[in-house]
Design a protein around this motif. Structure first.
Motif, PDB file in Angstrom:
ATOM      1  N   LEU A   5      -6.506   1.226   3.872  1.00 61.46           N
ATOM      2  CA  LEU A   5      -7.065   2.085   2.825  1.00 61.46           C
ATOM      3  C   LEU A   5      -7.637   3.362   3.413  1.00 61.46           C
ATOM      4  O   LEU A   5      -7.994   3.414   4.591  1.00 61.46           O
ATOM      5  CB  LEU A   5      -8.135   1.323   2.050  1.00 61.46           C
ATOM      6  N   THR A   6      -7.734   4.388   2.567  1.00 64.07           N
ATOM      7  CA  THR A   6      -8.289   5.669   2.994  1.00 64.07           C
ATOM      8  C   THR A   6      -9.414   6.066   2.044  1.00 64.07           C
ATOM      9  O   THR A   6      -9.474   5.594   0.897  1.00 64.07           O
ATOM     10  CB  THR A   6      -7.206   6.768   3.019  1.00 64.07           C
ATOM     11  N   VAL A  66     -10.725  -0.076  -5.215  1.00 58.28           N
ATOM     12  CA  VAL A  66     -10.399  -1.496  -5.249  1.00 58.28           C
ATOM     13  C   VAL A  66     -11.181  -2.115  -6.396  1.00 58.28           C
ATOM     14  O   VAL A  66     -12.399  -1.954  -6.494  1.00 58.28           O
ATOM     15  CB  VAL A  66     -10.767  -2.202  -3.927  1.00 58.28           C
ATOM     16  N   ASP A  88      -9.923   5.705  -2.095  1.00 57.62           N
ATOM     17  CA  ASP A  88      -9.164   4.635  -2.747  1.00 57.62           C
ATOM     18  C   ASP A  88     -10.120   3.767  -3.563  1.00 57.62           C
ATOM     19  O   ASP A  88     -11.319   3.682  -3.273  1.00 57.62           O
ATOM     20  CB  ASP A  88      -8.440   3.771  -1.712  1.00 57.62           C
ATOM     21  N   LEU A 146      -6.963  -5.587   3.831  1.00 57.00           N
ATOM     22  CA  LEU A 146      -6.700  -4.281   3.230  1.00 57.00           C
ATOM     23  C   LEU A 146      -7.406  -3.138   3.941  1.00 57.00           C
ATOM     24  O   LEU A 146      -6.890  -2.019   4.004  1.00 57.00           O
ATOM     25  CB  LEU A 146      -7.145  -4.267   1.766  1.00 57.00           C
ATOM     26  N   LEU A 194     -14.977   4.080   0.292  1.00 60.50           N
ATOM     27  CA  LEU A 194     -14.031   3.442  -0.625  1.00 60.50           C
ATOM     28  C   LEU A 194     -14.767   3.090  -1.897  1.00 60.50           C
ATOM     29  O   LEU A 194     -15.952   2.730  -1.871  1.00 60.50           O
ATOM     30  CB  LEU A 194     -13.431   2.183   0.008  1.00 60.50           C
ATOM     31  N   ARG A 201      -5.291   5.716  -3.982  1.00 58.23           N
ATOM     32  CA  ARG A 201      -4.769   4.457  -4.506  1.00 58.23           C
ATOM     33  C   ARG A 201      -5.783   3.728  -5.389  1.00 58.23           C
ATOM     34  O   ARG A 201      -6.970   3.776  -5.134  1.00 58.23           O
ATOM     35  CB  ARG A 201      -4.390   3.545  -3.351  1.00 58.23           C
ATOM     36  N   ILE A 208       0.837  -1.204   0.000  1.00 55.90           N
ATOM     37  CA  ILE A 208       0.000   0.000   0.000  1.00 55.90           C
ATOM     38  C   ILE A 208       0.868   1.249   0.000  1.00 55.90           C
ATOM     39  O   ILE A 208       0.563   2.242  -0.662  1.00 55.90           O
ATOM     40  CB  ILE A 208      -0.971  -0.012   1.198  1.00 55.90           C
TER      41      ILE A 208
END
Length: 166
Positions: free
Chosen positions: A94-95, A100, A98, A90, A123, A71, A64
């Protein structure tokens, strides 16, 4: 590679994951990689990467840390419980904002469930479904999440860049 961080990350260095990473790197993307088995990651880095802009994280926090915020990361792990297990690991890393992307062969009901859960945590989640095919095709329940670095989508292009120190 520059100090700004990798454009995108991929978790899962099976056959599809390795080839996807190499393809992205060959098209100018700086890619971070992680696999739960360290030996597979080491073998990939030593025998397949060469001079491509690819960096490995040997644990999830390191992985990360290689990614430029917000991200964007791709999961190419087996559908079902393995996807949920990776997401659980994860989540604390994560913030908000981000992204996925589940690129495996997840059932659409699992994708919808994961989308609802992760959107509640601010997210972005996308079910891409490139592994295993299927008649339903990609499922993108959050149109606002469709922000891939440069344009890693099929037919996209990227001018290059780098990741991490070095």
């Amino acid at each position: 590679m520059d100090q700004q961080g990798c454009d995108i990350g991929l978790i899962g260095l099976g056959t599809m994951g390795r080839n996807f990473v190499l393809n992205m790197a060959d098209h100018g993307f700086a890619v971070a990689v992680y696999n739960r088995t360290t030996e597979k990651t080491k073998d990939f880095m030593e025998n397949e990467v060469g001079a491509r802009p690819i960096q490995a994280g040997y644990d999830l926090p390191e992985f990360i840390g290689l990614l430029r915020p917000p991200r964007a990361l791709i999961l190419l792990v087996a559908a079902g419980d393995p996807v949920d297990a990776v997401l659980r690991e994860l989540l604390p890393l994560l913030t908000p904002g981000d992204l996925v992307i589940d690129a495996g062969n997840s059932h659409f009901t699992d994708t919808n469930r994961r989308d609802r859960f992760l959107s509640g945590k601010q997210l972005n989640f996308m079910g891409l479904g490139i592994s295993g095919g299927g008649s339903r095709g990609p499922l993108w329940p959050q149109p606002h999440a469709w922000r891939l670095p440069g344009d890693v989508r099929p037919g996209g292009s990227h001018s290059g860049g780098g990741c991490g120190p070095g």
